[in-house]
Motif scaffolding. Structure first.
Motif, mmCIF file in Angstrom:
data_model
loop_
_atom_site.group_PDB
_atom_site.id
_atom_site.type_symbol
_atom_site.label_atom_id
_atom_site.label_comp_id
_atom_site.label_asym_id
_atom_site.label_seq_id
_atom_site.Cartn_x
_atom_site.Cartn_y
_atom_site.Cartn_z
ATOM 1 N N TYR A 52 0.824 -1.209 0.000
ATOM 2 C CA TYR A 52 0.000 0.000 0.000
ATOM 3 C C TYR A 52 0.862 1.264 0.000
ATOM 4 C CZ TYR A 52 0.157 0.181 5.244
ATOM 5 O OH TYR A 52 0.526 0.240 6.568
ATOM 6 N N THR A 53 2.082 1.183 0.522
ATOM 7 C CA THR A 53 2.977 2.339 0.434
ATOM 8 C C THR A 53 3.334 2.624 -1.021
ATOM 9 O OG1 THR A 53 3.903 1.880 2.624
ATOM 10 C CG2 THR A 53 5.204 3.284 1.160
ATOM 11 N N SER A 113 -4.729 0.954 4.642
ATOM 12 C CA SER A 113 -6.026 1.147 3.993
ATOM 13 C C SER A 113 -6.578 -0.191 3.523
ATOM 14 C CB SER A 113 -5.876 2.104 2.802
ATOM 15 O OG SER A 113 -6.999 2.038 1.952
ATOM 16 N N ASP A 173 -7.092 -0.116 -0.241
ATOM 17 C CA ASP A 173 -5.859 -0.337 -0.995
ATOM 18 C C ASP A 173 -5.456 -1.809 -0.963
ATOM 19 O OD1 ASP A 173 -5.733 2.281 -1.702
ATOM 20 O OD2 ASP A 173 -4.155 2.833 -0.287
ATOM 21 N N ARG A 181 0.301 6.693 -7.000
ATOM 22 C CA ARG A 181 -0.837 7.583 -7.271
ATOM 23 C C ARG A 181 -0.422 9.051 -7.271
ATOM 24 N NH1 ARG A 181 -4.432 4.735 -3.093
ATOM 25 N NH2 ARG A 181 -5.428 3.057 -4.250
ATOM 26 N N ARG A 182 0.558 9.389 -6.457
ATOM 27 C CA ARG A 182 0.982 10.794 -6.371
ATOM 28 C C ARG A 182 1.638 11.264 -7.658
ATOM 29 N NH1 ARG A 182 0.847 12.703 -0.970
ATOM 30 N NH2 ARG A 182 1.211 14.735 -1.915
ATOM 31 N N GLN A 208 0.173 3.988 -2.941
ATOM 32 C CA GLN A 208 -0.147 5.376 -2.633
ATOM 33 C C GLN A 208 0.896 6.327 -3.214
ATOM 34 O OE1 GLN A 208 -0.888 5.567 1.653
ATOM 35 N NE2 GLN A 208 -2.213 3.781 1.513
ATOM 36 N N ALA A 267 2.713 6.881 4.182
ATOM 37 C CA ALA A 267 1.579 6.047 3.793
ATOM 38 C C ALA A 267 0.712 5.732 5.010
ATOM 39 C CB ALA A 267 2.069 4.754 3.158
ATOM 40 N N THR A 268 -0.529 5.375 4.744
ATOM 41 C CA THR A 268 -1.447 4.966 5.806
ATOM 42 C C THR A 268 -2.094 3.639 5.429
ATOM 43 O OG1 THR A 268 -3.249 6.250 4.799
ATOM 44 C CG2 THR A 268 -1.960 7.326 6.512
#
Length: 318
Positions: A131-132, A269, A272, A138-139, A135, A266-267
């Motif tokens: 997930y890191t 999710s 995700d 995506r940036r 994310q 990252a968080t």
């Protein structure tokens, strides 16, 4: 239950396997019988208490919580009140509290069904790094025909970022050690730079974005290799000082002009995790598990992670 603990801060010599009570379950919580647990740099930071600013959250003199581990794959053993998403006997993967143990407690929204085409060990190598990477990718925004460099490409987060970027249309330059060059090429890297032999900011290379998970170069050096208006994403570094750690690089970014510099955290999710699971099942993404250690050898696993001994991901099994 058996669990890896550390009751003081330090290097791997502080790790012990102790007998603990099974976690109690509150509203929305699930008890997972751990089949495998991932090893991340997050655990090293929690183990050592570095950077020291982190102790404000986790305990100044000693850790408030002796357990370690977040990534988990396993079988649902019990469910707490209000749990509807999973049931006893389900095979799951995701994020938990204290997964370096025989049992771990997790929020039901941070668990998803284990992809059927993955072993428990392969699934445990996914969550935090996966997930890191997702994310971070995506940036970047639009990826088609974009030139993107990934530092730390042979590690956990980097190995998933290379795959996601390549599969989604970017031309990926992987920055890693020579020993991991073939590994990252198999993941989809178009070009490979051996950081020990070549400065990735030299040679006329120009990138639309750099995902810097290694942090080996000063922020200002990257500016000359990034196109005007391009992105420099600071996704971590073990090169920072003992007080601020990776956040020290964010201070450097204040003096950089002409490119977008983003400090990235990252968080966890559940959504995700579901997206990653779909990518794993479709073949767009594959687990980069490379080594499995028994729970009792958690110290060896962390030392191997720090030394970058293995490409991709390391997991523990009870």
């Amino acid at each position: 239950m058996r669990a890896v603990v550390r009751r003081e801060y330090g290097e791997t010599g502080v790790l012990r396997v102790d007998e603990l009570d099974e976690p109690e379950l509150a509203e929305g919580r699930v008890l997972v019988r751990v089949k495998a647990a991932g090893v991340n740099m997050a655990e090293w930071h929690l183990m050592t208490g570095l950077p020291s600013i982190a102790r404000l959250a986790f305990g100044l003199a000693r850790p408030r919580n002796p357990q370690l581990g977040e990534d988990v794959s396993g079988v649902v053993e019990r469910v707490g009140p209000g749990v509807t998403r999973v049931a006893v006997g389900d095979e799951v993967f995701g994020s938990a509290a204290g997964s370096w143990a025989e049992f771990a407690r997790a929020r039901e929204d941070l668990l998803r069904p284990k992809p059927a085409n993955l072993t428990f060990e392969e699934a445990a190598a996914i969550p935090m790094a996966g997930y890191t990477a997702l994310q971070a990718v995506r940036r970047v925004g639009s990826l088609e025909r974009r030139q993107v460099a990934v530092t730390g490409a042979g590690g956990g987060v980097g190995s998933y970022a290379v795959q996601l970027l390549s599969a989604r249309g970017a031309r990926v330059t992987a920055v890693c050690s020579a020993a991991k060059a073939e590994f990252v090429r198999r993941l989809g890297a178009h070009d490979v730079v051996d950081y020990a032999a070549t400065d990735p900011t030299d040679g006329g290379r120009r990138f639309d974005a750099v995902l810097d998970f290694a942090g080996g170069l000063p922020v200002r050096r990257w500016k000359r290799a990034i196109k005007p208006g391009g992105l420099l994403l600071l996704g971590g570094s073990e090169q920072g000082g003992t007080v601020l750690g990776p956040l020290g690089r964010s201070v450097q970014s204040v003096f950089v002009r002409g490119v977008r510099v983003v400090t990235f955290l990252a968080t966890a999710s559940g959504d995700d995790l579901a997206e990653l699971a779909a990518s794993l099942e479709s073949g767009e993404l594959r687990s980069t598990l490379s080594q499995v250690y028994p729970l009792a050898e958690a110290g060896r696993a962390v030392d191997a992670l720090r030394a970058a001994t293995h490409p991709g991901k390391i997991v523990l099994v009870p």
